[in-house]
Motif scaffolding. Structure first.
Motif, PDB file in Angstrom:
ATOM      1  N   ARG A  61       0.296   1.090  -7.490  1.00 11.64           N
ATOM      2  CA  ARG A  61       0.505   0.027  -6.507  1.00 11.64           C
ATOM      3  C   ARG A  61      -0.253   0.309  -5.228  1.00 11.64           C
ATOM      4  O   ARG A  61      -0.839  -0.585  -4.634  1.00 11.64           O
ATOM      5  N   ILE A 106      -4.568  -8.171   0.596  1.00 14.10           N
ATOM      6  CA  ILE A 106      -3.556  -8.011  -0.445  1.00 14.10           C
ATOM      7  C   ILE A 106      -2.671  -6.836  -0.075  1.00 14.10           C
ATOM      8  O   ILE A 106      -3.120  -5.690  -0.033  1.00 14.10           O
ATOM      9  N   ILE A 107      -1.404  -7.145   0.207  1.00  9.25           N
ATOM     10  CA  ILE A 107      -0.420  -6.085   0.488  1.00  9.25           C
ATOM     11  C   ILE A 107       0.208  -5.735  -0.856  1.00  9.25           C
ATOM     12  O   ILE A 107       0.878  -6.567  -1.466  1.00  9.25           O
ATOM     13  N   SER A 108      -0.037  -4.515  -1.331  1.00 10.16           N
ATOM     14  CA  SER A 108       0.480  -4.132  -2.642  1.00 10.16           C
ATOM     15  C   SER A 108       1.865  -3.500  -2.569  1.00 10.16           C
ATOM     16  O   SER A 108       2.605  -3.537  -3.538  1.00 10.16           O
ATOM     17  N   GLN A 109       2.191  -2.908  -1.419  1.00 12.24           N
ATOM     18  CA  GLN A 109       3.491  -2.253  -1.295  1.00 12.24           C
ATOM     19  C   GLN A 109       3.813  -1.997   0.163  1.00 12.24           C
ATOM     20  O   GLN A 109       2.923  -1.686   0.955  1.00 12.24           O
ATOM     21  N   ASP A 120      10.551  -6.599   3.081  1.00  9.90           N
ATOM     22  CA  ASP A 120      10.176  -7.855   2.444  1.00  9.90           C
ATOM     23  C   ASP A 120       8.829  -8.215   3.058  1.00  9.90           C
ATOM     24  O   ASP A 120       8.635  -8.003   4.265  1.00  9.90           O
ATOM     25  N   TYR A 121       7.916  -8.713   2.265  1.00  4.65           N
ATOM     26  CA  TYR A 121       6.582  -8.978   2.797  1.00  4.65           C
ATOM     27  C   TYR A 121       5.894 -10.079   2.013  1.00  4.65           C
ATOM     28  O   TYR A 121       6.315 -10.437   0.913  1.00  4.65           O
ATOM     29  N   THR A 122       4.827 -10.609   2.579  1.00  4.31           N
ATOM     30  CA  THR A 122       4.040 -11.648   1.940  1.00  4.31           C
ATOM     31  C   THR A 122       3.381 -11.060   0.703  1.00  4.31           C
ATOM     32  O   THR A 122       2.604 -10.111   0.798  1.00  4.31           O
ATOM     33  N   LYS A 123       3.706 -11.608  -0.453  1.00  2.00           N
ATOM     34  CA  LYS A 123       3.190 -11.080  -1.723  1.00  2.00           C
ATOM     35  C   LYS A 123       1.867 -11.738  -2.130  1.00  2.00           C
ATOM     36  O   LYS A 123       1.059 -11.133  -2.817  1.00  2.00           O
ATOM     37  N   ASP A 124       1.644 -12.974  -1.715  1.00  2.00           N
ATOM     38  CA  ASP A 124       0.409 -13.686  -2.050  1.00  2.00           C
ATOM     39  C   ASP A 124      -0.733 -13.174  -1.180  1.00  2.00           C
ATOM     40  O   ASP A 124      -0.503 -12.718  -0.050  1.00  2.00           O
ATOM     41  N   ILE A 134       5.746  -9.105   7.448  1.00  2.00           N
ATOM     42  CA  ILE A 134       6.413  -7.924   6.902  1.00  2.00           C
ATOM     43  C   ILE A 134       7.740  -7.812   7.650  1.00  2.00           C
ATOM     44  O   ILE A 134       7.760  -7.652   8.872  1.00  2.00           O
ATOM     45  N   ALA A 155      -2.365  -1.657   1.611  1.00  2.00           N
ATOM     46  CA  ALA A 155      -3.138  -2.890   1.508  1.00  2.00           C
ATOM     47  C   ALA A 155      -4.609  -2.540   1.348  1.00  2.00           C
ATOM     48  O   ALA A 155      -5.005  -1.379   1.471  1.00  2.00           O
TER      49      ALA A 155
END
Length: 172
Positions: A61, A106-109, A120-124, A134, A155
């Protein structure tokens, strides 16, 4: 003297017999240890791939975003102060992240420092010029006094992980 000569072989014979019993006892112990450790080693071997898989998954990830074309970002803030809060309060704060580069962000984790903080964060993917969020949700139930917590953001940016922090002064 004759009695001593008779006693010495008797003592030697008893010593040999007692050694044989100890050897048998040692062999039994070794067999028991082998039997006892066999299930443990099987269970350890069974657990090892799970632990490795967990580590690989976390690494995957984290490196997933790094494998994408890199971009640049701006955080609205990298630290936040909740100030004084009551013990047991559940607080949350949202950090805004802006994609200032030319590639999608892209935030992967988002990995918090401990279990008291849930991210909790923006997944798209966040397109260039757009903003994502975030949110860190903090449970103060197990703390007293001044606390400082952090979370790592993985990211597709050059210097990953980025770190965001917050502090709180927990009152009884």
């Amino acid at each position: 003297m004759k009695n001593l000569i008779k006693i010495v072989p008797l003592v030697a014979a008893l010593s040999l017999v007692s050694c044989k019993k100890d050897q048998s006892a040692d062999q039994l112990i070794v067999k028991e240890e082998t039997t006892a450790t066999a299930p443990d080693s099987v269970s350890t071997e069974a657990q090892a791939p799970t632990q490795d898989a967990t580590l690989v998954t976390a690494d995957d990830r984290a490196s997933e975003a790094q494998s994408k074309p890199l971009t640049t970002v701006a955080l609205s803030e990298s630290s936040f102060e909740f100030g004084k809060i009551k013990k047991g309060d559940h607080k949350e704060h949202t950090y805004e992240i802006t994609n200032t580069g030319k590639n999608p962000l892209i935030i992967s984790q988002v990995k918090p420092g401990c279990g008291c903080t849930v991210p909790d964060y923006t997944k798209d993917p966040i397109m260039p010029g757009k903003k994502g969020k975030i949110t860190l949700k903090f449970d103060s139930s197990n703390f007293d006094g001044l606390v400082s917590k952090q979370a790592e953001i993985y990211a597709n940016v050059e210097k990953a992980p980025m770190v965001i922090t917050f502090t709180a002064d927990i009152q009884p």
